[in-house]
Design a protein around this motif. Sequence first.
Motif, PDB file in Angstrom:
ATOM      1  N   LEU A 173      49.356  42.644  28.686  1.00  0.00           N
ATOM      2  CA  LEU A 173      48.653  42.012  29.799  1.00  0.00           C
ATOM      3  C   LEU A 173      47.213  42.515  29.837  1.00  0.00           C
ATOM      4  N   VAL A 174      46.266  41.587  29.762  1.00  0.00           N
ATOM      5  CA  VAL A 174      44.841  41.908  29.870  1.00  0.00           C
ATOM      6  C   VAL A 174      44.366  41.554  31.272  1.00  0.00           C
ATOM      7  N   ILE A 175      43.672  42.489  31.908  1.00  0.00           N
ATOM      8  CA  ILE A 175      43.147  42.277  33.261  1.00  0.00           C
ATOM      9  C   ILE A 175      41.635  42.468  33.236  1.00  0.00           C
ATOM     10  N   ILE A 176      40.919  41.482  33.742  1.00  0.00           N
ATOM     11  CA  ILE A 176      39.458  41.524  33.798  1.00  0.00           C
ATOM     12  C   ILE A 176      39.021  41.648  35.250  1.00  0.00           C
ATOM     13  N   ARG A 177      38.149  42.614  35.515  1.00  0.00           N
ATOM     14  CA  ARG A 177      37.549  42.750  36.846  1.00  0.00           C
ATOM     15  C   ARG A 177      36.032  42.668  36.712  1.00  0.00           C
ATOM     16  N   ASN A 178      35.416  41.830  37.515  1.00  0.00           N
ATOM     17  CA  ASN A 178      33.964  41.709  37.540  1.00  0.00           C
ATOM     18  C   ASN A 178      33.413  42.221  38.868  1.00  0.00           C
ATOM     19  N   GLU A 179      32.175  42.715  38.817  1.00  0.00           N
ATOM     20  CA  GLU A 179      31.479  43.224  40.013  1.00  0.00           C
ATOM     21  C   GLU A 179      32.284  44.355  40.649  1.00  0.00           C
ATOM     22  N   ILE A 180      32.397  45.455  39.907  1.00  0.00           N
ATOM     23  CA  ILE A 180      33.248  46.556  40.365  1.00  0.00           C
ATOM     24  C   ILE A 180      32.464  47.833  40.695  1.00  0.00           C
ATOM     25  N   LEU A 181      31.185  47.881  40.370  1.00  0.00           N
ATOM     26  CA  LEU A 181      30.416  49.110  40.565  1.00  0.00           C
ATOM     27  C   LEU A 181      29.863  49.215  41.985  1.00  0.00           C
ATOM     28  N   GLU A 186      27.386  54.567  41.664  1.00  0.00           N
ATOM     29  CA  GLU A 186      27.692  54.440  40.237  1.00  0.00           C
ATOM     30  C   GLU A 186      26.538  53.768  39.497  1.00  0.00           C
ATOM     31  N   LYS A 187      25.964  52.750  40.102  1.00  0.00           N
ATOM     32  CA  LYS A 187      24.812  52.083  39.490  1.00  0.00           C
ATOM     33  C   LYS A 187      23.637  53.042  39.350  1.00  0.00           C
ATOM     34  N   GLU A 188      23.490  53.928  40.331  1.00  0.00           N
ATOM     35  CA  GLU A 188      22.395  54.899  40.270  1.00  0.00           C
ATOM     36  C   GLU A 188      22.634  55.922  39.162  1.00  0.00           C
ATOM     37  N   PRO A 246      25.884  57.442  32.059  1.00  0.00           N
ATOM     38  CA  PRO A 246      27.066  56.576  31.914  1.00  0.00           C
ATOM     39  C   PRO A 246      28.278  57.317  31.346  1.00  0.00           C
ATOM     40  N   GLU A 247      28.033  58.328  30.502  1.00  0.00           N
ATOM     41  CA  GLU A 247      29.144  59.072  29.905  1.00  0.00           C
ATOM     42  C   GLU A 247      29.933  59.822  30.970  1.00  0.00           C
ATOM     43  N   VAL A 248      29.213  60.472  31.888  1.00  0.00           N
ATOM     44  CA  VAL A 248      29.869  61.207  32.971  1.00  0.00           C
ATOM     45  C   VAL A 248      30.693  60.256  33.827  1.00  0.00           C
ATOM     46  N   LEU A 249      30.112  59.104  34.119  1.00  0.00           N
ATOM     47  CA  LEU A 249      30.802  58.112  34.945  1.00  0.00           C
ATOM     48  C   LEU A 249      32.055  57.592  34.246  1.00  0.00           C
ATOM     49  N   PHE A 274      29.212  48.641  31.674  1.00  0.00           N
ATOM     50  CA  PHE A 274      28.425  48.862  32.884  1.00  0.00           C
ATOM     51  C   PHE A 274      27.269  47.870  33.011  1.00  0.00           C
ATOM     52  N   GLU A 275      26.710  47.444  31.885  1.00  0.00           N
ATOM     53  CA  GLU A 275      25.611  46.483  31.946  1.00  0.00           C
ATOM     54  C   GLU A 275      26.068  45.163  32.555  1.00  0.00           C
ATOM     55  N   GLN A 276      27.302  44.770  32.242  1.00  0.00           N
ATOM     56  CA  GLN A 276      27.839  43.521  32.785  1.00  0.00           C
ATOM     57  C   GLN A 276      28.570  43.727  34.108  1.00  0.00           C
ATOM     58  N   ASP A 277      28.692  45.002  34.541  1.00  0.00           N
ATOM     59  CA  ASP A 277      29.450  45.309  35.757  1.00  0.00           C
ATOM     60  C   ASP A 277      30.861  44.730  35.633  1.00  0.00           C
ATOM     61  N   LYS A 278      31.518  45.126  34.550  1.00  0.00           N
ATOM     62  CA  LYS A 278      32.799  44.513  34.183  1.00  0.00           C
ATOM     63  C   LYS A 278      33.775  45.576  33.706  1.00  0.00           C
ATOM     64  N   SER A 279      35.036  45.378  34.030  1.00  0.00           N
ATOM     65  CA  SER A 279      36.092  46.278  33.579  1.00  0.00           C
ATOM     66  C   SER A 279      37.184  45.476  32.882  1.00  0.00           C
ATOM     67  N   VAL A 280      37.733  46.066  31.833  1.00  0.00           N
ATOM     68  CA  VAL A 280      38.876  45.479  31.133  1.00  0.00           C
ATOM     69  C   VAL A 280      40.012  46.494  31.147  1.00  0.00           C
ATOM     70  N   CYS A 281      41.160  46.072  31.633  1.00  0.00           N
ATOM     71  CA  CYS A 281      42.354  46.915  31.633  1.00  0.00           C
ATOM     72  C   CYS A 281      43.407  46.289  30.726  1.00  0.00           C
ATOM     73  N   LEU A 282      44.205  47.134  30.121  1.00  0.00           N
ATOM     74  CA  LEU A 282      45.299  46.664  29.280  1.00  0.00           C
ATOM     75  C   LEU A 282      46.584  47.333  29.739  1.00  0.00           C
ATOM     76  N   PHE A 283      47.572  46.515  30.088  1.00  0.00           N
ATOM     77  CA  PHE A 283      48.904  47.009  30.420  1.00  0.00           C
ATOM     78  C   PHE A 283      49.806  46.780  29.212  1.00  0.00           C
ATOM     79  N   ILE A 284      50.493  47.830  28.781  1.00  0.00           N
ATOM     80  CA  ILE A 284      51.513  47.709  27.748  1.00  0.00           C
ATOM     81  C   ILE A 284      52.869  47.724  28.449  1.00  0.00           C
ATOM     82  N   LEU A 285      53.640  46.674  28.244  1.00  0.00           N
ATOM     83  CA  LEU A 285      54.868  46.462  29.003  1.00  0.00           C
ATOM     84  C   LEU A 285      56.111  46.546  28.123  1.00  0.00           C
TER      85      LEU A 285
END
Length: 232
Positions: free
Chosen positions: A153-161, A165-167, A174-177, A213-224
């Motif tokens: 299962l692939v999950i996409i989240r946009n506008e999450i920061l 975090e942006k600062e 970005p590495e610390v974040l 972070f540039e796109q303010d986007k997250s991708v999650c992967l669930f292995i089921l």
Amino acid sequence: MDIKKKEKELGSFIGRVLRGAFGKGPGAVFATISPPYITVYMKDFMSQIEDRLLDTEQSKYVEKIRDMLMPALIEEIKVYIQMDIGVTIDEFYYDWNLESHSGMFVCISTEAAPEYSPYQNQEAVHKEVIQVSLEAEKAPGEVHSSLLNPRTLVIIRNEILVAVEKELIRQGYPEVLTLAKRDLEKRLFMEHRPQFERYLDAELENVFASWDFEQDKSVCLFILKPNNSRQQ
């Protein structure tokens, strides 16, 4: 195109690439080709040196070393996918679960528009993802998901920061974040594991999360692991 054959070939290639870079390849690699997504799940992936670092509770160093090596490997994998599968990869995400010696890659192509085909309890899954996001930072602007097969299962989240975090990103951290968000969000996802397992009618074997972070986007992967043995 014989998808199953290409998936096996891609898995073998990635195993060789990781072995060349880390001195030890994964024990098993499972690739899924489902445009616009290509996902790779790796098991039993931990070099001897990394294992020793984990024994001394130096997991952050393992993550940092891998993060330093990945840019070159990403380009090599992108070229292979372009040449062998004929797909141009525009976005590449990766994450590790050091405790279970596993990892994932999620590749996204913009050549084909994503198809968010509905699956059972999809809206409930999205609401749970939003709740996890709220506990971590804020509700995402958008949530999409695709069940590529009964185990992926692939999950996409946009506008999450959030603003802080942006600062951090603007000031060059970005590495610390990334290191902080990896631990926090995956821990929260696993705290919500019973709900996800109920909605998906499957055991949640592994959770991975990565960001652009540039796109303010997250991708999650669930292995089921589906509860229905006929789907396994």
